[in-house]
Design an enzyme around this catalytic site. Structure first.
Site, PDB file in Angstrom:
ATOM      1  N   GLY A   1       5.844   3.731  -5.185  1.00  0.00           N
ATOM      2  CA  GLY A   1       5.362   2.349  -5.184  1.00  0.00           C
ATOM      3  C   GLY A   1       5.029   1.879  -6.594  1.00  0.00           C
TER       4      GLY A   1
ATOM      5  CG  LEU B   1      -1.496   2.216  -8.650  1.00  0.00           C
ATOM      6  CD1 LEU B   1      -1.734   1.856 -10.120  1.00  0.00           C
ATOM      7  CD2 LEU B   1      -2.733   1.887  -7.813  1.00  0.00           C
TER       8      LEU B   1
ATOM      9  CG  ASP C   1       4.980  11.516   7.772  1.00  0.00           C
ATOM     10  OD1 ASP C   1       4.318  10.460   7.628  1.00  0.00           O
ATOM     11  OD2 ASP C   1       5.503  11.843   8.855  1.00  0.00           O
ATOM     12  CB  ILE C   2       0.085   9.664   4.553  1.00  0.00           C
ATOM     13  CG1 ILE C   2       0.592   8.270   4.947  1.00  0.00           C
ATOM     14  CG2 ILE C   2       0.281   9.945   3.078  1.00  0.00           C
ATOM     15  CD1 ILE C   2      -0.246   7.134   4.390  1.00  0.00           C
TER      16      ILE C   2
ATOM     17  CB  THR D   1      -6.014  -4.985  -0.423  1.00  0.00           C
ATOM     18  OG1 THR D   1      -5.580  -6.339  -0.542  1.00  0.00           O
ATOM     19  CG2 THR D   1      -6.442  -4.759   1.019  1.00  0.00           C
ATOM     20  CG  ASP D   2      -6.897  -9.568  -2.756  1.00  0.00           C
ATOM     21  OD1 ASP D   2      -6.048  -8.685  -2.530  1.00  0.00           O
ATOM     22  OD2 ASP D   2      -6.581 -10.761  -2.934  1.00  0.00           O
TER      23      ASP D   2
ATOM     24  CE1 TYR E   1      -1.785  -4.063   2.875  1.00  0.00           C
ATOM     25  CE2 TYR E   1      -2.902  -6.027   2.079  1.00  0.00           C
ATOM     26  CZ  TYR E   1      -2.409  -4.755   1.858  1.00  0.00           C
ATOM     27  OH  TYR E   1      -2.564  -4.180   0.619  1.00  0.00           O
TER      28      TYR E   1
ATOM     29  CE  LYS F   1      -4.867  -0.646   1.580  1.00  0.00           C
ATOM     30  NZ  LYS F   1      -4.295   0.656   1.127  1.00  0.00           N
TER      31      LYS F   1
ATOM     32  CD1 TRP G   1      -3.670 -11.918  -5.822  1.00  0.00           C
ATOM     33  CD2 TRP G   1      -3.275 -13.387  -7.461  1.00  0.00           C
ATOM     34  NE1 TRP G   1      -4.013 -13.162  -5.353  1.00  0.00           N
ATOM     35  CE2 TRP G   1      -3.778 -14.086  -6.345  1.00  0.00           C
ATOM     36  CE3 TRP G   1      -2.980 -14.107  -8.611  1.00  0.00           C
ATOM     37  CZ2 TRP G   1      -3.974 -15.476  -6.334  1.00  0.00           C
ATOM     38  CZ3 TRP G   1      -3.176 -15.484  -8.610  1.00  0.00           C
ATOM     39  CH2 TRP G   1      -3.652 -16.167  -7.478  1.00  0.00           C
TER      40      TRP G   1
END
Length: 286
Positions: free
Chosen positions: A15, A17, A42-43, A107-108, A131, A135, A156
């Site tokens: 990904g 990051l 595989d999480i 995440t925000d 989503y 999270k 972002w």
């Protein structure tokens, strides 16, 4: 005498990051980073998580793997929760069993976007999307199942790897001479290069807890696009528009600027302003 390197395992290594962490040159003399892609770890499989982490025995796990298709999650909530909630539970359990610290990237979207001042780490969460809810469920799993954790909420995100807003704008700037961009959503852009460097610093400490990490200062998507075109010398006619003009399956937060109180109170250096980070990114892409 040689000092043993700190071993860090990164999930979701393909990904935006994850790749920045694995391929970046961060404290190479003191840190060894091993990245695992979705195919390699595989999480969603607890036994697989246990096997991989027990084999490599890292000191720290930075958990970047996630289901991030914000709109698609609205129509497949079970899959979003399977990855972001149950998958995070599996990583937390496996990390704790081998005594590794855990850093979970959030995440925000855990906030509802109705604030008028920047969100700090202890403001009430109230996600409005599948989503965001999935999270936040991952955050709860980390807090419940691990005792030495960092939860890092970011927003972002852009960088040299994967798809993101900056790359999309640069591509559209070559294809079009006019463009409409949403001007009524305000947030904090985050450069993966800066975020990754901060994470490497953070996880080597014992300052556990929740952190909001983005580049400093804020803008609208329209303001962000304007800066991208100005700083890349791309001639284009840019028009502001409203969120209503671009309806999406998952509602976007109107305001998701994050306050960095945990960074300040724990003595870390705040990330540079987003415009400086953008200029670094554009120069790096030349």
């Amino acid at each position: 005498m040689t000092v043993a390197k700190i071993k860090i395992v990164v999930t979701g290594a393909n990904g935006q990051l994850g790749r920045e962490l694995v391929e970046g040159k961060f404290e190479e003399n003191t840190v060894e980073i091993i990245g695992f892609s979705r195919n390699e770890l595989d999480i969603t499989n607890l036994l697989h998580c246990r096997d991989v982490l027990a084999k490599h025995r890292p000191d720290i796990v930075i958990h970047c793997a996630a289901y991030t298709a914000v709109d698609q999650a609205e129509s497949e909530p079970d899959e979003a929760f399977r990855v972001n909630s149950a998958g995070t539970r599996n990583v937390a359990v496996a990390a704790r069993e081998i005594g590794a610290k855990l850093c979970y990237i959030s995440t925000d979207y855990v906030f509802d976007g109705t604030a008028t001042v920047p969100y700090n780490e202890f403001d009430r969460t109230h996600p409005q999307t599948v989503y965001g809810k999935s999270k936040l469920a991952g955050e709860f799993a980390v807090q419940t199942l691990h005792d030495r954790f960092f939860i890092v909420r970011t927003s972002w995100v852009f960088g040299k790897y994967g798809n993101n807003f900056v790359k999309t704008m640069l591509r559209l700037g070559k294809e079009k001479d006019r463009l409409k961009v949403v001007a009524d959503q305000i947030g904090s852009p985050t450069y993966t290069y800066d975020l990754a460097a901060f994470l490497i610093e953070l996880v080597q400490t014992d300052y556990y807890g929740i952190y909001h990490v983005s580049n400093t200062e804020s803008c609208s998507w329209f303001g962000f696009a304007k800066a991208i075109f100005e700083d890349s010398s791309t001639p284009i006619h840019l028009e502001p528009c409203t969120t209503e003009e671009f309806p999406r399956p998952a509602p976007r937060p109107f305001f998701s600027v994050m306050d960095h109180s945990a960074i300040r109170s724990n003595g870390f250096t705040p990330l540079r302003p987003w415009r400086e980070a953008l200029q670094h990114f554009l120069k790096d892409c030349e």
